[in-house]
Design a protein around this motif. Structure first.
Motif, mmCIF file in Angstrom:
data_model
loop_
_atom_site.group_PDB
_atom_site.id
_atom_site.type_symbol
_atom_site.label_atom_id
_atom_site.label_comp_id
_atom_site.label_asym_id
_atom_site.label_seq_id
_atom_site.Cartn_x
_atom_site.Cartn_y
_atom_site.Cartn_z
ATOM 1 N N PHE A 20 111.657 65.782 51.751
ATOM 2 C CA PHE A 20 110.199 65.761 50.821
ATOM 3 C C PHE A 20 109.840 67.094 51.043
ATOM 4 O O PHE A 20 110.100 68.338 51.554
ATOM 5 C CB PHE A 20 109.270 64.830 51.662
ATOM 6 C CG PHE A 20 109.748 63.596 51.616
ATOM 7 C CD1 PHE A 20 109.142 62.742 51.088
ATOM 8 C CD2 PHE A 20 110.330 63.127 53.280
ATOM 9 C CE1 PHE A 20 109.051 61.321 51.248
ATOM 10 C CE2 PHE A 20 110.193 61.575 53.487
ATOM 11 C CZ PHE A 20 109.565 60.634 52.251
ATOM 12 N N ASP A 21 109.455 67.611 49.782
ATOM 13 C CA ASP A 21 108.166 68.798 49.539
ATOM 14 C C ASP A 21 106.493 68.342 50.245
ATOM 15 O O ASP A 21 105.815 68.168 50.063
ATOM 16 C CB ASP A 21 108.200 69.094 48.298
ATOM 17 C CG ASP A 21 109.215 69.014 47.425
ATOM 18 O OD1 ASP A 21 110.446 69.796 48.165
ATOM 19 O OD2 ASP A 21 109.552 69.090 46.120
ATOM 20 N N TRP A 22 106.912 69.840 51.296
ATOM 21 C CA TRP A 22 105.835 69.794 52.108
ATOM 22 C C TRP A 22 104.903 71.430 51.739
ATOM 23 O O TRP A 22 105.104 72.126 51.521
ATOM 24 C CB TRP A 22 105.666 69.755 53.135
ATOM 25 C CG TRP A 22 105.895 68.797 54.075
ATOM 26 C CD1 TRP A 22 107.681 68.539 54.257
ATOM 27 C CD2 TRP A 22 105.712 67.811 53.930
ATOM 28 N NE1 TRP A 22 107.884 67.381 54.623
ATOM 29 C CE2 TRP A 22 106.807 66.345 54.538
ATOM 30 C CE3 TRP A 22 104.576 67.259 54.018
ATOM 31 C CZ2 TRP A 22 106.083 65.326 54.810
ATOM 32 C CZ3 TRP A 22 103.518 65.645 54.484
ATOM 33 C CH2 TRP A 22 104.962 64.503 55.053
ATOM 34 N N VAL A 23 103.627 71.583 51.197
ATOM 35 C CA VAL A 23 103.220 72.267 50.714
ATOM 36 C C VAL A 23 102.521 72.947 51.750
ATOM 37 O O VAL A 23 101.582 72.379 52.226
ATOM 38 C CB VAL A 23 101.880 72.067 49.096
ATOM 39 C CG1 VAL A 23 101.336 73.730 48.859
ATOM 40 C CG2 VAL A 23 103.024 71.498 47.924
ATOM 41 N N TYR A 24 102.222 74.401 52.267
ATOM 42 C CA TYR A 24 101.830 75.401 53.526
ATOM 43 C C TYR A 24 101.210 76.166 52.443
ATOM 44 O O TYR A 24 101.545 77.074 51.477
ATOM 45 C CB TYR A 24 102.538 75.480 54.340
ATOM 46 C CG TYR A 24 103.365 75.075 55.002
ATOM 47 C CD1 TYR A 24 102.619 73.876 55.947
ATOM 48 C CD2 TYR A 24 104.791 74.454 54.951
ATOM 49 C CE1 TYR A 24 102.968 72.087 56.594
ATOM 50 C CE2 TYR A 24 105.148 73.098 55.199
ATOM 51 C CZ TYR A 24 104.409 72.467 55.727
ATOM 52 O OH TYR A 24 105.119 71.674 56.968
ATOM 53 N N THR A 25 99.864 76.313 52.885
ATOM 54 C CA THR A 25 99.389 77.848 52.795
ATOM 55 C C THR A 25 98.578 78.627 53.582
ATOM 56 O O THR A 25 97.985 77.754 54.291
ATOM 57 C CB THR A 25 97.831 77.253 51.811
ATOM 58 O OG1 THR A 25 98.274 76.658 50.729
ATOM 59 C CG2 THR A 25 96.946 78.813 50.775
ATOM 60 N N GLY A 26 99.394 79.853 53.405
ATOM 61 C CA GLY A 26 98.340 80.537 54.595
ATOM 62 C C GLY A 26 98.773 81.992 54.836
ATOM 63 O O GLY A 26 98.933 82.562 53.722
ATOM 64 N N ILE A 27 98.710 82.959 54.883
ATOM 65 C CA ILE A 27 98.893 84.636 55.355
ATOM 66 C C ILE A 27 99.922 84.954 56.247
ATOM 67 O O ILE A 27 100.501 83.867 57.490
ATOM 68 C CB ILE A 27 97.795 85.371 55.796
ATOM 69 C CG1 ILE A 27 96.323 85.026 54.806
ATOM 70 C CG2 ILE A 27 98.197 86.844 55.802
ATOM 71 C CD1 ILE A 27 95.239 85.986 55.612
ATOM 72 N N ILE A 28 101.076 85.237 55.947
ATOM 73 C CA ILE A 28 103.156 85.657 56.400
ATOM 74 C C ILE A 28 102.220 86.941 57.530
ATOM 75 O O ILE A 28 101.850 87.195 57.364
ATOM 76 C CB ILE A 28 103.903 86.186 55.523
ATOM 77 C CG1 ILE A 28 103.773 85.769 53.801
ATOM 78 C CG2 ILE A 28 104.676 86.966 56.286
ATOM 79 C CD1 ILE A 28 104.398 86.088 53.262
ATOM 80 N N LYS A 45 92.642 77.067 61.468
ATOM 81 C CA LYS A 45 92.801 78.187 61.796
ATOM 82 C C LYS A 45 93.042 78.521 63.140
ATOM 83 O O LYS A 45 93.047 78.493 64.167
ATOM 84 C CB LYS A 45 90.712 79.003 62.681
ATOM 85 C CG LYS A 45 89.996 79.121 61.276
ATOM 86 C CD LYS A 45 90.299 79.872 60.208
ATOM 87 C CE LYS A 45 89.702 80.033 58.938
ATOM 88 N NZ LYS A 45 89.878 80.761 57.818
ATOM 89 N N GLY A 46 94.119 80.058 63.332
ATOM 90 C CA GLY A 46 95.309 80.034 65.297
ATOM 91 C C GLY A 46 96.297 80.130 64.867
ATOM 92 O O GLY A 46 96.860 79.481 65.816
#
Length: 116
Positions: free
Chosen positions: A72-80, A98-99
């Motif tokens: 399955f494809d999962w999408v994650y959004t954030g800062i490296i 957060k965190g």
């Protein structure tokens, strides 16, 4: 004399109970139906992913990763948060939670997009 029977309608045709094994089998069958094959990426796409990751890390930009996990494809959004060049693992600080930091293996990436 006319007798009226109370009919239960469609209820009489429904199963009265499912065993836990049946429920698990139906769930597994549904998951297997939607499972995908991992897309094959060429070296140019992988190089483009690396460039986007390094750019996003330098500018502290938000990144959207599409990760292939178990069909399955999962999408994650954030800062490296951090890169580990030896194990090729990216530590991503999630935007919504957060965190919370997740680890993403570079070989599991399907798409990398810089959002802002």
């Amino acid at each position: 004399m006319f007798l009226s029977l109370k009919d239960r309608g469609n209820i009489k045709w429904q199963s009265s109970m499912f065993l836990p094994e049946h429920v698990k089998l139906l769930k597994d069958l549904n998951e297997d139906y939607y499972r995908q094959v991992k897309p094959i990426l060429d070296e140019y796409q992988l190089e483009e992913f690396e460039n986007r990751i390094h750019t996003a890390m330098e500018l502290s930009s938000t990144v959207k990763f599409t990760v292939f996990e178990d069909g399955f494809d999962w999408v994650y959004t954030g800062i490296i948060h951090r890169l580990d060049p030896l194990t090729k693992v990216i530590h991503l600080k999630l935007e919504k939670e957060k965190g919370h930091i997740i680890r993403v293996r570079f070989e599991d990436l399907v798409a990398v997009d810089i959002i802002k």
